[in-house]
Write an enzyme that holds these catalytic residues in place. Structure first.
Site, mmCIF file in Angstrom:
data_model
loop_
_atom_site.group_PDB
_atom_site.id
_atom_site.type_symbol
_atom_site.label_atom_id
_atom_site.label_comp_id
_atom_site.label_asym_id
_atom_site.label_seq_id
_atom_site.Cartn_x
_atom_site.Cartn_y
_atom_site.Cartn_z
ATOM 1 N N PHE A 6 0.848 -1.195 0.000
ATOM 2 C CA PHE A 6 0.000 0.000 0.000
ATOM 3 C C PHE A 6 0.878 1.237 0.000
ATOM 4 C CE2 PHE A 6 -2.791 3.200 2.116
ATOM 5 C CZ PHE A 6 -3.771 3.227 1.147
ATOM 6 N N GLY A 7 0.680 2.082 -1.021
ATOM 7 C CA GLY A 7 1.428 3.331 -1.152
ATOM 8 C C GLY A 7 0.545 4.528 -0.861
ATOM 9 N N TYR A 8 1.039 5.427 -0.022
ATOM 10 C CA TYR A 8 0.278 6.630 0.347
ATOM 11 C C TYR A 8 1.150 7.879 0.331
ATOM 12 C CZ TYR A 8 2.535 5.501 4.755
ATOM 13 O OH TYR A 8 3.478 5.192 5.709
ATOM 14 N N GLY A 9 2.472 7.697 0.169
ATOM 15 C CA GLY A 9 3.425 8.813 0.145
ATOM 16 C C GLY A 9 4.351 8.628 -1.043
ATOM 17 N N SER A 10 5.635 8.505 -0.778
ATOM 18 C CA SER A 10 6.613 8.409 -1.876
ATOM 19 C C SER A 10 6.476 7.130 -2.698
ATOM 20 C CB SER A 10 8.040 8.526 -1.342
ATOM 21 O OG SER A 10 8.348 7.459 -0.469
ATOM 22 N N GLU A 85 12.267 1.539 4.211
ATOM 23 C CA GLU A 85 11.249 2.059 5.121
ATOM 24 C C GLU A 85 11.571 1.882 6.605
ATOM 25 O OE1 GLU A 85 8.858 3.882 3.864
ATOM 26 O OE2 GLU A 85 9.261 3.343 1.797
#
Length: 175
Positions: A6-10, A85
């Site tokens: 799940f991507g929400y930023g970079s 991360e």
């Protein structure tokens, strides 16, 4: 087994791994927030920047992108993501439910903030803008991170009023 991230930023604009499929999705119970001080990628220990994290909040939700990892690259992708991360252990790696726009629900590797970590904290939007406008880390200026993320959310049709405001405010501070 299929692996989703799940991507929400970079991860929206720089996943760094081979993606086979991208789907817009929502994660419930978390809010996208500049609540993590960045002492590596977008700041330094002396002058921390801010990066986005998923902050667990009752009733919140975060719209982002579910990225299906190319089959056969799952192990190397996970190793890469952990190196990227978990650099300072401020994120926790979890497998969480994402509700895709297709109506399907998948489980995705997701990085959420550890609220007990020293890099966790909340600033108001103006304070965030002041930090982001001046911070630089080993991956570049904090402004680049903000502007790329805000632009990609707009491109994807995902509304994030705080990021839009921050992007405009930081632009005015830097001009």
């Amino acid at each position: 087994m299929t692996m989703w991230v799940f991507g929400y930023g970079s991860l929206l604009w720089n996943p760094g791994f081979e993606v086979e499929e991208t789907q817009i999705g929502v994660m419930h119970g978390f809010a996208r927030s500049f609540c993590m001080r960045s002492i590596h990628h977008r700041g330094t220990p002396e002058h921390p920047g801010l990066v986005l994290a998923l902050d667990e909040q009752k009733g919140a939700s975060c719209e982002g992108v579910a990225l299906r990892v190319k089959a056969g690259t799952e192990a190397e992708t996970l190793a890469y993501l952990r190196e990227r991360e978990l650099i300072s252990s401020a994120y926790l790696e979890k497998k969480l439910a994402v509700h895709l726009n297709t109506g399907d629900e998948i489980e995705a590797v997701t990085y959420v903030i550890d609220p007990d970590h020293a890099q966790y904290g909340h600033l108001d939007l103006e304070e965030q803008a002041q930090v982001i406008a001046h911070a630089v880390g080993d991956r570049g200026p904090n402004t680049e991170y903000l502007h790329n993320t805000a632009a990609h959310l707009v491109e994807l049709g995902i509304e994030d009023a705080d990021l839009n405001w921050l992007s405009k405010r930081v632009e005015s501070l830097c001009s």
